[in-house]
Enzyme design. Sequence first.
Site, mmCIF file in Angstrom:
data_model
loop_
_atom_site.group_PDB
_atom_site.id
_atom_site.type_symbol
_atom_site.label_atom_id
_atom_site.label_comp_id
_atom_site.label_asym_id
_atom_site.label_seq_id
_atom_site.Cartn_x
_atom_site.Cartn_y
_atom_site.Cartn_z
ATOM 1 N N TYR A 161 7.530 -21.384 -14.382
ATOM 2 C CA TYR A 161 7.824 -20.070 -14.960
ATOM 3 C C TYR A 161 6.929 -19.781 -16.160
ATOM 4 O O TYR A 161 6.265 -18.741 -16.212
ATOM 5 C CB TYR A 161 9.290 -20.018 -15.373
ATOM 6 C CG TYR A 161 9.750 -18.662 -15.852
ATOM 7 C CD1 TYR A 161 9.815 -17.582 -14.982
ATOM 8 C CD2 TYR A 161 10.124 -18.461 -17.172
ATOM 9 C CE1 TYR A 161 10.243 -16.330 -15.421
ATOM 10 C CE2 TYR A 161 10.557 -17.223 -17.622
ATOM 11 C CZ TYR A 161 10.613 -16.165 -16.744
ATOM 12 O OH TYR A 161 11.029 -14.932 -17.184
ATOM 13 N N TYR B 37 0.852 -1.194 0.000
ATOM 14 C CA TYR B 37 0.000 0.000 0.000
ATOM 15 C C TYR B 37 0.885 1.239 0.000
ATOM 16 O O TYR B 37 1.351 1.681 1.053
ATOM 17 C CB TYR B 37 -0.932 -0.012 1.212
ATOM 18 C CG TYR B 37 -1.837 -1.223 1.250
ATOM 19 C CD1 TYR B 37 -3.003 -1.283 0.484
ATOM 20 C CD2 TYR B 37 -1.513 -2.340 2.022
ATOM 21 C CE1 TYR B 37 -3.827 -2.397 0.499
ATOM 22 C CE2 TYR B 37 -2.317 -3.469 2.039
ATOM 23 C CZ TYR B 37 -3.476 -3.483 1.278
ATOM 24 O OH TYR B 37 -4.279 -4.597 1.293
#
Length: 312
Positions: free
Chosen positions: A145, A64
Site C-alpha cells: 500500500y 475508454y
Amino acid sequence: MTMTILVTGGAGFLGSHLCERLLQDGHEVICVDNFYTGSKDNIRHLLAHPRFELIRHDVWLPLYIEVDRIFNLACPASPVHYQNDPIATVKTSVLGAINMLGLAKRRKARILQASTSEVYGDPQVHPQPEAYWGHVNSIGPRACYDEGKRCAETLFFDYHRQAKVDIRVVRIFNTYGPRMHPHDGRVVSNFIVQALKGDPITLYGDGSQTRSFCYVDDLIEGMTRMMDQDAVIGPVNLGNPSEFTIRQLAETVLRLTGSRSTLEYRPLPQDDPAQRQPDIAKAAAALDWTPYVALEDGLEKTIDYFKKTLNQ
C-alpha cells in the site's frame, strides 16, 4: 458548469460520499468499482438518479469513456484488505494510475489522485508536512500500500511534467464516518463494532501511538476544493490536526456507546506508525480549508450508522 466526472472506487467508503456530493453539485457522475472492498449498499440510493451511472470495472484494465474530470480513489485502504492480496494492491495503485492518467491525457481531463498519509511511513518528523519524504520500509508487509501509493504519486508528477496532464494530488489522513466497512480493521470501525457487540476492544501496543481523525464530510469538502482550484497541484495534506492516542479513542468510544467492553492489549504490528498528524498549513492557505467536525460529534454519527447496520 455541469461536468461528467469519473470516480474510481466510487462504491467505497470515501467514493460513495464523493459521488453523493458531486451529484448535489449538479454534475454527471460515473462510478467505477470492482466491488473488492466497495459495496452496492453504499450507492444503492444513487442508482435511480438520472445523472448517476455505475460501471463494474477493474482499473487494472484501460477504460475508454468520455469524461471531463477524474477522481482516482480505487484501492483497498485498510491493512486487512490491502494485505490480504498485496500483489493486487500494488497493481491497483500502479496500473490504475497508469490507466487513469492515460484516460486523462486522451481526454485532456483534470485528474485527482487520492494518495495517503501512509507515504510518510513511520514518520521521523512530526507533524508531517508535504515536504517530508517519509520513512517507509519498502519490503515490509505494509509496503504494497505505502509504496504503491508512492509510485502512483511519481506517475502523476511524471505525466504532468512529460505529458502536461492536469493533475491534483491529496494525501488523506485517517478518515472515518458512516459507510466504513465494519470489518476493515481500521481503528474507528474496529472499536465501535467491538463496543456495540460487547466484545473486548483490541489495542495494539500500549495504546500510546497517536492518530488524527478526520470526519468524512470535512475530507470530501477538501477534495472538491482541491479539484476546483487552479493555484496548486499538490501534494496537499487533508486531515484533522487534532491528535489523540489510540487509548483515548477507545475510552471515548466506550463512553459514547455506553459499552461495558474491556480493553485488551495485543502486540504492535510490524511498521505500525507511532505518530500520525498532518500539517495542514498548505491546505488552509491554498484551499481555505480546515476541518470543522469535532471527534465526538463525528463518532456519534458513525456509531448511529453502525447501530443500524449491525441490527439489519
